[in-house]
Design an enzyme around this catalytic site. Structure first.
Site, PDB file in Angstrom:
ATOM      1  N   ASP A 158       7.273  15.101  10.928  1.00 13.64           N
ATOM      2  CA  ASP A 158       7.096  15.049   9.385  1.00 13.64           C
ATOM      3  C   ASP A 158       6.997  16.617   8.864  1.00 13.64           C
ATOM      4  OD1 ASP A 158       4.526  15.526  10.435  1.00 13.64           O
ATOM      5  OD2 ASP A 158       3.858  13.603   9.786  1.00 13.64           O
TER       6      ASP A 158
ATOM      7  N   TYR B   6       8.774  10.748   9.201  1.00 10.19           N
ATOM      8  CA  TYR B   6       8.951   9.627   8.233  1.00 10.19           C
ATOM      9  C   TYR B   6      10.269   9.508   7.585  1.00 10.19           C
ATOM     10  CZ  TYR B   6       4.051   9.629   9.414  1.00 10.19           C
ATOM     11  OH  TYR B   6       2.885   9.618  10.065  1.00 10.19           O
TER      12      TYR B   6
ATOM     13  N   HIS C  99      -5.072  11.876  13.896  1.00 15.27           N
ATOM     14  CA  HIS C  99      -6.176  12.088  12.817  1.00 15.27           C
ATOM     15  C   HIS C  99      -7.414  11.070  13.206  1.00 15.27           C
ATOM     16  CE1 HIS C  99      -3.384  14.034  10.030  1.00 15.27           C
ATOM     17  NE2 HIS C  99      -2.712  13.025  10.273  1.00 15.27           N
TER      18      HIS C  99
ATOM     19  N   ASP D 259       0.981  -1.200  -0.162  1.00 14.27           N
ATOM     20  CA  ASP D 259       0.143  -0.058   0.038  1.00 14.27           C
ATOM     21  C   ASP D 259       0.919   1.319   0.162  1.00 14.27           C
ATOM     22  OD1 ASP D 259      -1.721   2.375   0.494  1.00 14.27           O
ATOM     23  OD2 ASP D 259      -2.661   1.371   2.138  1.00 14.27           O
TER      24      ASP D 259
ATOM     25  N   HIS E  54       0.606  17.345   9.380  1.00  8.47           N
ATOM     26  CA  HIS E  54      -0.705  17.295   9.016  1.00  8.47           C
ATOM     27  C   HIS E  54      -1.618  17.914   9.956  1.00  8.47           C
ATOM     28  CE1 HIS E  54       1.575  13.640   7.285  1.00  8.47           C
ATOM     29  NE2 HIS E  54       0.836  13.955   6.217  1.00  8.47           N
TER      30      HIS E  54
ATOM     31  N   ASP F 198       2.703  18.511  14.288  1.00  4.58           N
ATOM     32  CA  ASP F 198       3.171  17.537  13.084  1.00  4.58           C
ATOM     33  C   ASP F 198       2.425  18.256  11.646  1.00  4.58           C
ATOM     34  OD1 ASP F 198       2.389  14.142  12.696  1.00  4.58           O
ATOM     35  OD2 ASP F 198       1.440  15.350  11.092  1.00  4.58           O
TER      36      ASP F 198
HETATM   37  C1  X5A Z   1       0.205  10.578  11.850  1.00  2.00           C
HETATM   38  C2  X5A Z   1       0.601  11.309  10.330  1.00  2.00           C
HETATM   39  C3  X5A Z   1      -0.212  10.792   8.001  1.00  2.00           C
HETATM   40  C4  X5A Z   1      -1.361  10.263   7.609  1.00  2.00           C
HETATM   41  C5  X5A Z   1      -0.805  10.615   5.556  1.00  2.00           C
HETATM   42  C6  X5A Z   1      -1.829  10.071   4.962  1.00  2.00           C
HETATM   43  N1  X5A Z   1      -0.244  10.714   9.391  1.00  2.00           N
HETATM   44  N2  X5A Z   1      -1.676  10.571   3.290  1.00  2.00           N
HETATM   45  O1  X5A Z   1       1.426  11.952  10.168  1.00  2.00           O
HETATM   46 ZN    ZN Z   2       1.623  13.719  10.091  1.00  8.92          ZN
END
Ligand code: X5A
Ligand code: ZN
Length: 488
Positions: free
Chosen positions: A267, A307, A137, A22, A176, A174
């Site tokens: 990230d 990441y 999330h 994935d 996101h 973060d």
């Molecule tokens: C916790 C976090 C990111 C999800 C990305 C999905 N989630 N495209 O960094």
């Molecule tokens: Zn994130």
């Protein structure tokens, strides 16, 4: 005063892993946790922390935030085969189940609660929990974006009840948007939620309208949800610091939290494939250090994303080092935020003006709230030109003996001009004229001024002078630098 930094890590949280191919989820790997912990060991930071075991969060604790249905679905995945796991995972946006995911997610919740309890009980002053899966999330009723249970949201709810807290600050650095956390607390004025996030005018995941700066909270929670969307990639240390200085920190000090929780995703750091930002690890030292000034130092940092394994682990180390009280490293890079960052900052400030005293009572309010592009560009350019015209000096140290000749340690540096006694007298007036009368002071100046000259011309970055009358020389030196219009 409480001291000590807790570090919570349990290797079992590395067993949650993706079992099929994935391309969206394959960056959320177990090594994120193990490599961060290894790096902490290499820096000898693990041994300086108070180790705490993770525990499982109870069902009751998970239900503080999540629906029973969500808990039951998660629980049911423990005995599923790969095919079934894949099918259930497909019901969510960017999530994967492994047979041990439920167990890991309960450990992630429990580790977070252990940390909060250690800080609230005064066992430690602050701490970090290295957890997987992350949490910010996940919604009341759904897994999302690699997250199953919302660790930080559960911790905030837990702290509110157990310690009767009335004001908790959640800082989500973060890259996101922690939309799950926003949804959970958007009507709750006792939890101030701040998130900055890659947004690109809603192009970037999760591409929600409600991630924009105008989502300020709902009902009684109006003003307690702060979204700072980044509309360009490549944000740097100075953009992050500007966000702290001009948005988060003033809000945070006015809010005066009793506890600070960090949804700590890295990230947002350089090299991350998701974030595409350019902030370097040391910026997290500074962010951490600022937050340590709130809530009597009661600061709990909980891992979310990140990441790029090297960037992640170095940034985790910078955070823990700072929590331990080590001095923060010097920040590198450009001083001024970029135009796009300034626009985002102005927008969120304007959106929050009705809710915060520090924004209401601001001077130049017309300029800040009018949000006129012309004004923003003008102010940006003013700072920007100052910065680009400032030539960064090489790392060279000039030295001078008492005869006033200057040279660098790495080869001779030629004096542009000799400065004689009369010239010094001309530069020195008023109060400083008295000190300059003395011959030996003039002598000292003769050696200090050539060095200052080199510093001001950016030929060197600093200098060493051998002088019997340092204090007087320094006083005059300051004046000399002002004479040259040196303003930084
Ligand atoms: C916790 C976090 C990111 C999800 C990305 C999905 N989630 N495209 O960094
Ligand atoms: Zn994130």
């Amino acid at each position: 005063m409480t001291s000590g930094t807790a570090l919570i890590y349990d290797e079992e949280m590395t067993t949650h892993k993706l079992l099929w191919s994935d391309p969206i989820c394959d960056i959320e790997v177990p090594e994120r946790l193990s490599s961060s912990y290894e790096q902490l060991k290499r820096y000898h930071l693990v041994e300086r922390c108070v180790h705490m075991p993770a525990r499982e969060g109870s069902e009751e604790e998970i239900l503080l935030v999540h629906s029973l249905e969500h808990l039951e679905v998660a629980k049911s995945t423990q005995t599923m085969n790969e095919e079934e796991l894949k099918r259930v995972s497909g019901n969510y946006d960017a999530f994967f189940f492994h047979p041990n995911t439920y167990r890991c997610a309960r450990l992630a919740v429990g580790a977070t609660l252990q940390l909060v309890d250690a800080v609230m009980s005064g066992k430690v002053c602050n701490g970090m929990a290295l957890v997987r899966p992350p949490g910010h999330h996940s919604h009341r009723n759904a897994a999302n974006g690699f997250c199953l249970f919302n660790n930080v949201a559960i911790a905030a709810e837990h702290a509110k009840r157990k310690y009767r807290l009335q004001r908790i600050l959640i800082v989500d650095w973060d890259v996101h948007h922690g939309q799950g956390t926003q949804y959970i607390f958007e009507e709750d004025p006792s939890v101030l939620y701040f998130s900055w996030h890659r947004y690109e005018h809603q192009e970037f995941w999760p591409s929600l309208k409600e991630s924009d700066y105008d989502a300020v909270g709902l009902g009684k929670g109006k003003g307690f949800n702060i979204n700072l969307p980044w509309n360009k990639i490549g944000m740097t240390n100075s953009d992050y610091l500007a966000a702290f200085f001009h948005v988060l920190l003033p809000m945070a000090f006015e809010f005066d939290p009793e506890l600070v929780l960090v949804s700590s995703g890295y990230d947002s750091g350089v090299g991350d494939p998701e974030g595409q930002m350019n902030a370097t690890p040391e910026v997290f030292s500074h962010l951490t250090h600022f937050l340590m000034q709130l809530a009597n130092g009661k600061l709990c940092v909980i891992l979310e994303g990140g990441y790029h394994l090297k960037s992640l682990s170095e940034s985790v180390c910078m955070t823990v080092k700072t929590l331990l009280g080590d001095p923060v490293p010097q920040i590198t890079g450009e001083m001024a935020p970029c135009l796009s960052a300034v626009e985002s900052i102005q927008n969120v400030r304007a959106a929050h003006k009705p809710y915060w005293k520090w924004l209401m009572h601001e001077e130049h309010e017309d300029k800040i709230t009018k949000n006129s592009d012309a004004v923003i560009v003008e102010r940006f350019l003013e700072v920007h030109m100052k910065n680009i015209l400032f030539v960064v000096p090489p790392i060279k140290i000039a030295t001078a003996d008492s005869k006033g000749s200057a040279h660098s340690l790495s080869g001779p540096v030629h004096l542009v001009k000799e400065i004689d006694g009369n010239e010094i007298k001309a530069l020195v007036s008023g109060f400083y004229a008295d000190v300059a009368k003395e011959e030996k002071t003039l002598h000292s100046l003769g050696s200090i001024l050539p060095i200052l000259d080199k510093i001001l011309k950016k030929e060197v970055c600093s200098g060493i002078v051998e002088s019997p009358t340092v204090a007087a020389s320094v006083a005059v030196a300051l004046r000399y630098s002002l004479h040259f219009g040196f303003q930084r």
